[in-house]
Design a protein around this motif. Structure first.
Motif, short mmCIF file in Angstrom:
data_model
loop_
_atom_site.label_atom_id
_atom_site.label_comp_id
_atom_site.label_asym_id
_atom_site.label_seq_id
_atom_site.Cartn_x
_atom_site.Cartn_y
_atom_site.Cartn_z
N ARG A 126 16.89 -11.58 0.03
CA ARG A 126 16.70 -11.23 -1.40
C ARG A 126 18.11 -11.62 -2.25
O ARG A 126 18.09 -11.43 -3.59
N GLU A 153 9.80 -0.23 4.54
CA GLU A 153 10.47 -1.41 3.94
C GLU A 153 10.46 -2.56 4.94
O GLU A 153 10.93 -3.45 4.95
N HIS A 161 22.11 -5.59 -4.96
CA HIS A 161 22.71 -4.25 -5.38
C HIS A 161 23.61 -4.12 -6.49
O HIS A 161 23.65 -3.32 -7.34
N GLY A 165 9.86 0.77 -0.09
CA GLY A 165 11.07 0.01 -0.51
C GLY A 165 10.77 -1.60 -0.36
O GLY A 165 10.69 -2.32 0.32
N THR A 166 10.22 -1.99 -1.82
CA THR A 166 9.69 -3.44 -1.96
C THR A 166 10.85 -4.22 -1.59
O THR A 166 10.61 -5.64 -1.63
N ASN A 167 12.12 -3.96 -1.94
CA ASN A 167 13.13 -4.92 -2.23
C ASN A 167 13.26 -5.61 -0.96
O ASN A 167 13.44 -6.94 -0.52
N ASP A 168 13.25 -4.86 0.12
CA ASP A 168 13.30 -5.58 1.59
C ASP A 168 12.00 -5.56 2.20
O ASP A 168 11.70 -6.82 2.70
N ARG A 209 18.30 9.77 0.42
CA ARG A 209 17.95 8.70 1.57
C ARG A 209 19.32 8.62 2.71
O ARG A 209 20.41 8.74 1.85
N ARG A 216 20.77 6.68 -3.20
CA ARG A 216 21.27 5.73 -2.10
C ARG A 216 22.82 6.22 -1.76
O ARG A 216 23.94 6.16 -2.34
C1 PEP Z 1 14.40 -1.40 -0.79
O1 PEP Z 1 14.52 -1.89 0.04
O2 PEP Z 1 13.41 -1.35 -1.67
C2 PEP Z 1 15.05 -0.18 -1.49
C3 PEP Z 1 14.78 0.67 -2.20
O3 PEP Z 1 16.31 0.02 -0.80
P1 PEP Z 1 17.64 -1.07 -1.00
O4 PEP Z 1 17.56 -1.74 -2.23
O5 PEP Z 1 18.69 -0.01 -0.89
O6 PEP Z 1 17.68 -1.81 0.09
#
Ligand code: PEP
Ligand code: MG
Length: 575
Positions: A469, A435, A191, A456-459, A334, A298
């Protein structure tokens, strides 16, 4: 001989400036017998006065950036310094033991801390203990003549060097002085990286050991596009970095011309380019960068910037500001996603072995202890809905039953408000984030019940690859272009379309210039990214043909085994 190192390019831009080490200094001291105790008392008074004036400056800056209430913690700290009971006891100890001020400060403050911490069920006293601990560090640093890093006190151009930056550290950085930051740990989707991109501060993360290699004040050159960092660059190297910075600025100026342009491909197909935001203040950047929507707000930052749970009215004001600021364009809000790397000082999250796999986001909202907080947030959102075009999104959904439970609570609060005579918009969309791989696999079933899905590709990538991550050691597994990830994304998009719903993406992959052509081919409807990536993406989309991108993505989905093969294919198709 200059010293070069490479990290993860986390936020674009180039900077050359002095290093500012944001690391905790050594506060160890020697205990000495002294003859002249007056002298030690005077040293203590001087350290107290210096600490008070530092805190006053920090507080003034915090009031300006976060507001009076958020800054009140510094009043509590200054009150500790002014407490005659405590300073009196420290001086008495100096006189009684005939010792220097340092051990006396430690002995007395330790005693106060243990008394307050002993009152276990008194949250107020627990906080006082934390205040004393914090303030003592500052007084000790002043006694020892060492500098305690305080980002708020920075008043010249610097590059911050740190082990890691928390999202709240990042929020406090003043863009005017902080020209870049470099850390030991962290990745592109941590983040702090996401916030750096929003703030447009160049960043290189995950260098492993920059804090050990750099001394305070040494010159650094940082390139957030390539991930290169040079310690004590030569004049030639400095010139090279300045040139790269100018090239980036020129490129940005070219993209800026597309601010009011439509997002259409060479063959006329439209895609929606949206922005991810963390606070209402970020809306300005969305509009400046020609954002067509907010694809992810967020809201947990609203909770993180506060000393206590934000009230329904506080939240209403924030949501209203974002909806109004977007002038009727869609806004996906969200619901709170606390947990993982985002914690709240006033909410007791349990210590967990794996916080990213633990009690977070919707799991908290649907629990007995999170229910009131969730309802408050939904009420604030429903009330704000009349000020724009609201879309509500639940994070970290694994089960269809979780969505049903959340939707039921939403419907209950909506009915209550309407019964109270409160106006609520009738076009609110309610959707989910995809995600968790289980939800991506079951997207066809979710699609029947939700209004939209945002990936939510980050997760999603961290859970699919089983790769944290935040951990640079396994960052090679963070592969948005891996065919396995593309297949999950494709599954979600096709499932949404089969039910006549739209699919978006709000993970960092949506703004990744290598991923964009693939996602266009897959048919993703909405791309939500850091506002600062929008114009670059619009420029890319304008020169691509949507049919050709379909061909590209079909090939990648059916014929490729590795990420490298996919990247080669993208290069071939976008030349
Ligand atoms: C994600 O997980 O891709 C996402 C957009 O949410 P965050 O990065 O806040 O977990
Ligand atoms: Mg997430």
């Amino acid at each position: 001989m200059s010293n070069m190192l490479k990290g993860i390019a986390a936020s674009s831009g180039v900077a050359v400036a002095k290093a500012y080490l944001l690391v905790q200094p050594d506060l160890s001291f020697e205990t000495k017998t002294v003859e002249n105790t007056d002298n030690e008392e005077a040293r203590l008074d001087a350290a107290l006065a210096a600490s008070t004036s530092e805190l006053q400056i920090i507080k003034d800056k915090a009031v300006a950036s976060l507001g009076e209430e958020a800054a009140s913690v510094f009043d509590a700290h200054m009150m500790v310094l002014a407490d005659p009971e405590m300073t009196g006891q420290i001086k008495e100890t100096i006189r009684a033991k005939k010792e220097n001020a340092e051990p006396a400060l430690k002995e007395v403050t330790d005693m106060f801390i243990s008394i307050f911490e002993g009152m276990e069920d008194n949250a107020y006293m627990q906080e006082r203990a934390a205040d004393i601990r914090d303030v003592t560090k500052r007084v000790m640093a002043n006694l020892l003549g060492v500098k305690l890093p305080s980002p708020a006190l920075i008043d010249e151009e610097v590059i911050i060097v740190a082990e890691d930056l928390t999202p709240s550290d990042t929020a406090q950085l003043d863009k005017k002085f902080v020209k870049a930051f470099v850390t030991n740990i962290g990745g592109r989707t941590s983040h702090s990286a996401i916030m750096a991109r929003t703030l447009e501060i160049p960043a290189v993360l995950g260098t492993n050991n920059i804090t050990e290699l750099v001394n305070e004040g040494q010159l650094l050159a940082v390139n957030g596009i390539t991930g290169d960092v040079i310690i004590e660059p030569s004049p030639e190297e400095q010139a090279e970095f300045h040139k790269a910075g100018e090239a980036y600025a020129a490129q940005k100026a070219e993209w800026a011309a597309l601010k009011d342009a439509e997002t259409v491909t060479a063959d006329g197909r439209h895609f929606e380019l949206a922005a991810n935001i963390g606070t209402p203040k970020d809306v300005e950047g969305v509009n400046e960068n020609g954002g067509e929507a907010v694809g992810l707000y967020r809201t947990e930052f609203l909770y993180m910037d506060s000393q206590d749970f934000p009230t329904e009215d506080d939240q209403y004001e924030a949501y209203k500001a974002v909806l109004e600021g977007m002038n009727g364009k869609p806004v996906v809000v969200r619901t709170m996603d606390i947990g993982g790397d985002k914690t709240l000082p006033y909410f007791d999250l349990p210590e967990e072995m794996n916080p990213f796999l633990g009690w977070r986001a919707l799991r908290i909202s649907l629990s007995t202890s999170g229910d009131a907080m969730f309802r408050t947030q939904l009420r604030a959102l429903l009330r704000a809905s009349v000020h724009g075009r609201l879309r509500i999104m639940f994070p970290m959904v694994a089960l269809v039953n979780e969505f049903r439970a959340a939707k039921k609570i939403y419907e209950e609060e909506k009915a209550k408000l309407i019964a109270e005579g409160v106006a609520v918009a009738d076009n609110i969309e309610v959707g989910i984030m995809i995600e968790i791989p289980a939800a991506a696999m079951l997207a066809d079933q979710f699609a029947k019940e939700v209004d939209f899905m945002s990936i939510g590709t980050n997760d999603l990538i961290q859970y699919s690859m089983a790769a944290d991550r935040m951990n640079e050691q396994v960052s090679y597994l963070y592969q948005p272009y891996n065919p396995s990830i593309l297949r999950l994304v494709n599954n979600v998009v096709k499932a949404a379309h089969a039910e006549g719903k739209w699919a978006g993406m709000c993970g960092e992959m949506a703004g990744d210039q290598t991923a964009v052509p693939l996602l266009m081919g897959i048919g993703l409807d909405e791309f939500s990214m850091s506002a600062t990536s929008i114009l670059q993406t619009r420029s890319l989309m304008k020169r691509l043909d949507s049919k050709k991108m379909e061909e590209l993505s079909n090939k990648a989905l059916t014929e490729c085994a590795t990420m490298e093969e996919v990247v080669a294919l993208v290069e071939e198709y976008t030349k």
